[in-house]
Design a protein around this motif. Structure first.
Motif, PDB file in Angstrom:
ATOM      1  N   TYR A  25       0.916  -1.248  -0.058  1.00 20.59           N
ATOM      2  CA  TYR A  25       0.030   0.020  -0.107  1.00 20.59           C
ATOM      3  C   TYR A  25       0.804   1.233  -0.089  1.00 20.59           C
ATOM      4  O   TYR A  25       0.326   2.147   0.348  1.00 20.59           O
ATOM      5  CB  TYR A  25      -1.044  -0.077   1.178  1.00 20.59           C
ATOM      6  N   GLN A  26       2.168   1.147  -0.441  1.00 15.37           N
ATOM      7  CA  GLN A  26       2.899   2.209  -0.426  1.00 15.37           C
ATOM      8  C   GLN A  26       2.526   3.521  -1.188  1.00 15.37           C
ATOM      9  O   GLN A  26       2.615   4.541  -0.876  1.00 15.37           O
ATOM     10  CB  GLN A  26       4.175   1.914  -1.177  1.00 15.37           C
ATOM     11  N   PRO A  27       1.738   3.379  -2.266  1.00 12.14           N
ATOM     12  CA  PRO A  27       1.273   4.603  -2.883  1.00 12.14           C
ATOM     13  C   PRO A  27       0.353   5.422  -1.924  1.00 12.14           C
ATOM     14  O   PRO A  27       0.146   6.691  -2.427  1.00 12.14           O
ATOM     15  CB  PRO A  27       0.622   4.197  -4.156  1.00 12.14           C
ATOM     16  N   PHE A  28      -0.353   4.932  -1.203  1.00 10.84           N
ATOM     17  CA  PHE A  28      -0.939   5.815  -0.075  1.00 10.84           C
ATOM     18  C   PHE A  28      -0.498   5.993   1.218  1.00 10.84           C
ATOM     19  O   PHE A  28      -1.158   6.826   2.091  1.00 10.84           O
ATOM     20  CB  PHE A  28      -2.211   4.644   0.058  1.00 10.84           C
ATOM     21  N   ALA A  29       0.812   5.699   1.431  1.00  9.12           N
ATOM     22  CA  ALA A  29       1.324   5.932   2.729  1.00  9.12           C
ATOM     23  C   ALA A  29       2.328   7.339   2.639  1.00  9.12           C
ATOM     24  O   ALA A  29       2.760   7.569   1.606  1.00  9.12           O
ATOM     25  CB  ALA A  29       2.214   4.757   2.964  1.00  9.12           C
ATOM     26  N   GLU A  30       2.433   7.659   3.801  1.00  4.88           N
ATOM     27  CA  GLU A  30       3.199   9.241   3.899  1.00  4.88           C
ATOM     28  C   GLU A  30       4.710   8.751   3.869  1.00  4.88           C
ATOM     29  O   GLU A  30       5.553   9.780   3.681  1.00  4.88           O
ATOM     30  CB  GLU A  30       2.951   9.907   5.328  1.00  4.88           C
ATOM     31  N   ARG A  31       5.135   7.708   3.953  1.00  6.08           N
ATOM     32  CA  ARG A  31       6.773   7.354   4.198  1.00  6.08           C
ATOM     33  C   ARG A  31       6.942   5.600   3.786  1.00  6.08           C
ATOM     34  O   ARG A  31       5.895   5.052   3.793  1.00  6.08           O
ATOM     35  CB  ARG A  31       7.216   7.392   5.782  1.00  6.08           C
ATOM     36  N   ASP A  32       8.156   5.315   3.484  1.00  2.00           N
ATOM     37  CA  ASP A  32       8.268   3.968   3.069  1.00  2.00           C
ATOM     38  C   ASP A  32       9.605   3.419   3.881  1.00  2.00           C
ATOM     39  O   ASP A  32      10.070   4.300   4.441  1.00  2.00           O
ATOM     40  CB  ASP A  32       8.405   3.690   1.254  1.00  2.00           C
ATOM     41  N   SER A  33      10.024   2.237   3.246  1.00  2.00           N
ATOM     42  CA  SER A  33      11.199   1.532   3.805  1.00  2.00           C
ATOM     43  C   SER A  33      12.666   1.652   3.044  1.00  2.00           C
ATOM     44  O   SER A  33      13.443   1.003   3.598  1.00  2.00           O
ATOM     45  CB  SER A  33      10.785   0.245   4.202  1.00  2.00           C
ATOM     46  N   MET A  34      12.718   2.468   2.067  1.00  2.00           N
ATOM     47  CA  MET A  34      13.785   2.439   1.216  1.00  2.00           C
ATOM     48  C   MET A  34      14.849   2.796   1.970  1.00  2.00           C
ATOM     49  O   MET A  34      15.937   2.140   1.813  1.00  2.00           O
ATOM     50  CB  MET A  34      13.448   3.382   0.092  1.00  2.00           C
ATOM     51  N   PRO A  35      15.001   3.807   3.053  1.00  2.00           N
ATOM     52  CA  PRO A  35      15.961   4.129   3.989  1.00  2.00           C
ATOM     53  C   PRO A  35      16.621   2.902   4.636  1.00  2.00           C
ATOM     54  O   PRO A  35      17.808   2.748   4.802  1.00  2.00           O
ATOM     55  CB  PRO A  35      15.558   5.467   4.770  1.00  2.00           C
TER      56      PRO A  35
END
Length: 361
Positions: free
Chosen positions: A197-207
């Protein structure tokens, strides 16, 4: 001669025969708000362009170089870090199967918070691995001490963290996630951040992927807007992807799916526009649900909202009778008692859902 019942008893796994298949509800004639699909079709001009492009695809050939083109396009779209690689699946479900197979060492243990995506446990069972579920808190947050205790006691080799979580929509506390990742690193466990659901979230885990070699990121194009195309992908260090990719079935992503996904990535602005609308609609819908007596919605960073009602079964049936299909998740886990999961849609379908909900409470 052996009858069919005897044949099945002899030749089919007993645990498979006692399992329940993944449930798919019939949605004919209903406003479909049960599976977190993007409600928007492409504009007519893009539909025509896509149709012409798919019409030129060589259906008489197996997928070949275009799969590599898609891998490269997805890597660019996700801003994949250096030193990493990407593999494709027929949806995230196939990626989960590949992970379950790859990590199925003797005594394998897979761990996840619960409630979460049901395929983690189902895939573990199908591979003969042991699955350990750690309950969330009453407000659907990660129970940090319980997770750390389970990691220390069970020593899993694979941990799933859905970010945001399904069915709760939770975007969990980053400090707790870092503690889990650190504990996993100490015992040599992989941590899969499932970002469907990454397109709808304010942050992700790429870092996190950059900082930790044992972190993998799994995403899908389903919530991007291509649920019918079935493209999942996994990003991790090259050495990990090399091994996991050995379990990918040959030609697992068809030529039409590949071309449709490439087309979508060439028109990412349209899908970003759609995601922005759904994020705005989510906040409006959450406020509307908060205002309803007896309804307790939980904050969400996905394209769904989990809501507790006085009687989920009766409300679900009432809404279905009024032409709106949602998901009654009450039986999935004790923490989800009387909870409904509602897909966030466009303004018109959200209004129809609210009307049916109010009449069904």
């Amino acid at each position: 001669m052996t009858n069919l019942k005897q044949l099945m008893a002899r030749s089919l796994r007993a645990d498979v025969q006692t399992m329940k298949a993944y449930p798919i509800q019939s949605s004919a004639g209903l406003v479909k708000l049960d599976t977190m699909e993007n409600p928007f079709r492409l504009p007519e001009a893009l539909q025509q362009a896509l149709g012409e492009r798919l019409g030129k695809v060589a259906l008489n050939r197996y997928p070949a170089e275009r799969l590599n083109d898609l891998r490269a396009a997805l890597a660019a779209h996700a801003q994949m870090p250096e030193g990493c690689d990407i593999t494709l699946g027929n949806g995230s479900d196939e990626i989960i199967t590949m992970l379950s197979m790859a990590c199925n060492v003797p005594g394998a243990v897979y761990l996840s918070p619960l409630p979460s995506f049901v395929m983690y446990a189902m895939s573990a069972q199908l591979q003969g691995a042991r699955f350990v579920g750690v309950p969330l808190t009453a407000d659907f947050e990660l129970d940090g001490p319980a997770m750390l205790a389970a990691i220390a006691a069970e020593k899993p080799n694979l941990i799933y963290l859905a970010y945001p979580n399904n069915p709760t929509g939770s975007l969990w506390d980053d400090a707790v996630i870092e503690q889990i990742i650190a504990a996993a690193g100490e015992i040599g466990a992989l941590v899969v951040m499932d970002e469907a659901y990454q397109p709808f979230a304010e942050r992700d885990s790429m870092p996190r992927l950059i900082r930790h070699e044992h972190v993998l990121i799994m995403r899908t194009m389903s919530k991007f807007g291509l649920a019918g195309v079935r493209i999942g992908y996994l990003i991790a260090r090259k050495a990990l992807i090399t091994e996991i990719d050995k379990l990918r079935p040959p030609f697992n992503v068809g030529v039409l799916n590949t071309e449709a996904a490439l087309f979508a990535l060439e028109h990412v602005g349209e899908y970003s526009r759609q995601a922005a609308i759904l994020r705005a609609q989510r906040e409006l819908l959450f406020a509307e649900l908060q205002a309803l007596p007896g309804v307790h919605p939980f904050p969400s960073q996905g394209n769904m909202i989990l809501a507790r009602v006085p009687d989920a079964a009766a409300t679900f049936e009432g809404m279905k009778a009024r032409g709106v299909l949602i998901k009654n998740v009450s039986a999935m886990h004790p923490l989800l008692a009387n909870c409904l999961r509602i897909t966030v849609s466009n303004a018109q379908e959200n209004a129809m859902m609210l009307s049916a909900l109010k009449a069904s409470l």
